[in-house]
Design an enzyme around this catalytic site. Structure first.
Site, PDB file in Angstrom:
ATOM      1  N   ARG A   1       0.815  -1.220   0.000  1.00  0.00           N
ATOM      2  CA  ARG A   1       0.000   0.000   0.000  1.00  0.00           C
ATOM      3  C   ARG A   1       0.854   1.277   0.000  1.00  0.00           C
ATOM      4  NH1 ARG A   1      -3.127  -3.661  -0.550  1.00  0.00           N
ATOM      5  NH2 ARG A   1      -5.252  -3.815   0.287  1.00  0.00           N
TER       6      ARG A   1
ATOM      7  N   SER B   1     -10.902  -1.134   3.563  1.00  0.00           N
ATOM      8  CA  SER B   1     -10.077  -1.359   4.763  1.00  0.00           C
ATOM      9  C   SER B   1      -9.677  -0.012   5.347  1.00  0.00           C
ATOM     10  CB  SER B   1      -8.809  -2.114   4.396  1.00  0.00           C
ATOM     11  OG  SER B   1      -9.126  -3.350   3.826  1.00  0.00           O
TER      12      SER B   1
ATOM     13  N   GLU C   1      -5.211   3.192   6.807  1.00  0.00           N
ATOM     14  CA  GLU C   1      -4.798   3.093   5.409  1.00  0.00           C
ATOM     15  C   GLU C   1      -5.473   4.230   4.632  1.00  0.00           C
ATOM     16  OE1 GLU C   1      -5.897  -0.544   3.105  1.00  0.00           O
ATOM     17  OE2 GLU C   1      -5.997   0.927   1.515  1.00  0.00           O
TER      18      GLU C   1
HETATM   19  N1  EPU Z   1     -10.612 -11.644   9.992  1.00  0.00           N
HETATM   20  C1  EPU Z   1     -11.197 -11.545  11.237  1.00  0.00           C
HETATM   21  N2  EPU Z   1     -12.341 -10.807  11.354  1.00  0.00           N
HETATM   22  C2  EPU Z   1     -12.928 -10.187  10.308  1.00  0.00           C
HETATM   23  C3  EPU Z   1     -12.344 -10.304   9.022  1.00  0.00           C
HETATM   24  C4  EPU Z   1     -11.170 -11.028   8.890  1.00  0.00           C
HETATM   25  O1  EPU Z   1     -10.717 -12.092  12.231  1.00  0.00           O
HETATM   26  O2  EPU Z   1     -13.947  -9.517  10.517  1.00  0.00           O
HETATM   27  C5  EPU Z   1      -9.342 -12.387   9.868  1.00  0.00           C
HETATM   28  C6  EPU Z   1      -9.551 -13.755   9.291  1.00  0.00           C
HETATM   29  O3  EPU Z   1      -8.763 -14.635  10.030  1.00  0.00           O
HETATM   30  C7  EPU Z   1      -8.989 -13.661   7.876  1.00  0.00           C
HETATM   31  C8  EPU Z   1      -7.941 -12.566   8.026  1.00  0.00           C
HETATM   32  O4  EPU Z   1      -8.447 -11.699   9.048  1.00  0.00           O
HETATM   33  O5  EPU Z   1      -8.421 -14.853   7.483  1.00  0.00           O
HETATM   34  C9  EPU Z   1      -7.715 -11.771   6.760  1.00  0.00           C
HETATM   35  O6  EPU Z   1      -8.936 -11.233   6.330  1.00  0.00           O
HETATM   36  P1  EPU Z   1      -9.257 -10.973   4.769  1.00  0.00           P
HETATM   37  O7  EPU Z   1      -8.789 -12.115   3.950  1.00  0.00           O
HETATM   38  O8  EPU Z   1     -10.661 -10.511   4.663  1.00  0.00           O
HETATM   39  O9  EPU Z   1      -8.281  -9.824   4.350  1.00  0.00           O
HETATM   40  P2  EPU Z   1      -7.743  -8.531   5.084  1.00  0.00           P
HETATM   41  O10 EPU Z   1      -6.337  -8.776   5.467  1.00  0.00           O
HETATM   42  O11 EPU Z   1      -8.683  -8.085   6.117  1.00  0.00           O
HETATM   43  C10 EPU Z   1      -6.766  -7.500   2.865  1.00  0.00           C
HETATM   44  C11 EPU Z   1      -6.839  -6.167   2.167  1.00  0.00           C
HETATM   45  C12 EPU Z   1      -8.175  -6.037   1.450  1.00  0.00           C
HETATM   46  C13 EPU Z   1      -8.283  -7.188   0.456  1.00  0.00           C
HETATM   47  C14 EPU Z   1      -8.215  -8.509   1.227  1.00  0.00           C
HETATM   48  C15 EPU Z   1      -8.258  -9.738   0.343  1.00  0.00           C
HETATM   49  C16 EPU Z   1      -5.449  -4.706   3.515  1.00  0.00           C
HETATM   50  C17 EPU Z   1      -5.394  -3.531   4.436  1.00  0.00           C
HETATM   51  N3  EPU Z   1      -6.664  -5.089   3.113  1.00  0.00           N
HETATM   52  O12 EPU Z   1      -7.765  -7.470   3.879  1.00  0.00           O
HETATM   53  O13 EPU Z   1      -8.155  -4.829   0.723  1.00  0.00           O
HETATM   54  O14 EPU Z   1      -9.501  -7.129  -0.266  1.00  0.00           O
HETATM   55  O15 EPU Z   1      -6.973  -8.556   1.955  1.00  0.00           O
HETATM   56  O16 EPU Z   1      -7.050  -9.952  -0.287  1.00  0.00           O
HETATM   57  O17 EPU Z   1      -4.418  -5.252   3.160  1.00  0.00           O
HETATM   58  C18 EPU Z   1      -8.751  -2.526   0.962  1.00  0.00           C
HETATM   59  O18 EPU Z   1      -7.542  -2.293   1.015  1.00  0.00           O
HETATM   60  O19 EPU Z   1      -9.620  -1.596   1.014  1.00  0.00           O
HETATM   61  C19 EPU Z   1      -9.191  -3.899   0.885  1.00  0.00           C
HETATM   62  C20 EPU Z   1     -10.466  -4.227   0.938  1.00  0.00           C
END
Ligand code: EPU
Length: 334
Positions: free
Chosen positions: A159, A232, A328
């Protein structure tokens, strides 16, 4: 235009105004604005406003690119290079790649925003970051100079990019050149894309992967048209391996991704959910009940309410895990 409403230029739904709002649809039109002294300071260039939180009215010029269009500049059996206007809607570009049989962008389906902002922000999802596809970024600066930055010069990180640095505030992205694959290849091992594809039993293809990503995003992320948000809100924190070992002894189920030998990335959503914030409201701002990383506007929230919630969440995560999470979303003014 003076005192221009920004309500429809930010997905958080902040009802704020800019002193001036200027749009241009070509490099020449932008150069005319610059040479004509139209771009008064302070000035902020926005895309679709899907990663911004306006903390109040903007006392300056907001610039927005309407440079659209896509042209193939180079193609062989293996790859294709396309040059795309910064004002094109990102997901329209992904849809076009899928339609033409160009591989590489499909995991980034349905991410809000525009092509220029995607290159500035280095958007990413499901194991792909836009930097993996970028060849070069064309810019115009406030002195009226055009410059092309090749990928290695863009200082891309998670990012992060050169274009996000304060000293680059007067440099505007006009077009982005991408290199995509003509040969079939997918990246399906991150998140739940493969499971989603298997659940429908459809054969793997560009369109089916795109459809699966769209279904996952729709089910996990609140729709800004229904509930204002900027995706996010926080960056996933990167901590030292020592700190990770200590924490994982206490929280064995803590999800994590290795960054390198000495650093580990932890999902901020998990940290926030553990602190009990998922689905909780403070005033008219709330932590989304679908995805704890997203802060939402329940209707008529002010930036102060969103920021008070963000501060409370950050404080709790730090108190419990000793991890600082940072927004972010770009917070403008205030
Ligand atoms: N999780 C929780 N609670 C929740 C949601 C997720 O505990 O409410 C945990 C789960 O264990 C899950 C892990 O967090 O396995 C990761 O969650 P997720 O795969 O949804 O991805 P993220 O790390 O929360 C990142 C990006 C997103 C992108 C997703 C999918 C960042 C800051 N965000 O989110 O990007 O869509 O991965 O690859 O890196 C954005 O930047 O606006 C965005 C949506």
């Amino acid at each position: 235009m003076d005192n221009y409403p920004l309500l429809h230029h930010n997905t958080f739904g902040m009802d704020v105004y800019a002193e001036r709002f200027l749009e241009y649809d070509s490099e020449e039109a932008l150069l005319e604005l610059i040479c004509g002294g139209e771009i008064t300071q302070p000035c902020l260039h926005i895309g679709a406003g899907s990663n911004l939180l306006f903390a109040g009215n903007y006392g300056g010029t907001i610039l927005h690119s309407c440079i659209k269009g896509i042209e193939v500049t180079e193609e062989d059996r293996h790859t294709v290079c396309v040059r795309v206007g910064a004002g094109m809607i990102w997901d329209d570009f992904v849809a076009m790649c899928v339609k033409h049989g160009w591989y590489g962008a499909e995991n980034l389906s349905y991410i809000p925003g525009e092509v220029g902002a995607a290159a500035v922000q280095n958007i990413g999802a499901y194991g792909v970051e836009v930097k993996d596809l970028i060849e070069s970024v064309e810019t115009v600066d406030l002195q009226g100079q055009k410059h092309t930055y090749y990928r290695d010069e863009c200082k891309y990180g998670y990012r992060q990019s050169l274009f996000k640095r304060p000293e680059m505030r007067s440099v505007f992205v006009t077009r982005v050149c991408f290199r995509l694959n003509n040969e079939e290849r997918y990246s399906l091992d991150y998140g739940t894309i493969r499971q989603e594809l298997e659940s429908t039993g459809e054969p793997i293809g560009l369109q089916t992967v795109r459809d699966a990503v769209i279904r996952i995003r729709r089910s996990k992320l609140p729709d800004p048209a229904v509930q204002g948000n900027a995706g996010s809100f926080f960056v996933n924190p990167i901590i030292s391996r020592e700190q990770f070992e200590l924490l994982s002894a206490e929280y064995p189920s803590m999800p994590h991704y290795d960054v390198d030998a000495s650093r580990v990335k932890i999902p901020a959503a998990w940290l926030i959910e553990q602190c009990g914030w998922k689905g909780q409201a403070m005033g008219r701002a709330a932590v989304s009940e679908r995805q704890a990383l997203v802060l939402v506007n329940l209707g008529g929230a002010t930036a102060a309410e969103i920021l008070a919630l963000s501060d409370a969440v950050r404080r709790d995560v730090n108190a419990r895990f000793g991890i600082q999470i940072v927004p972010e979303v770009n917070i403008i003014g205030g």
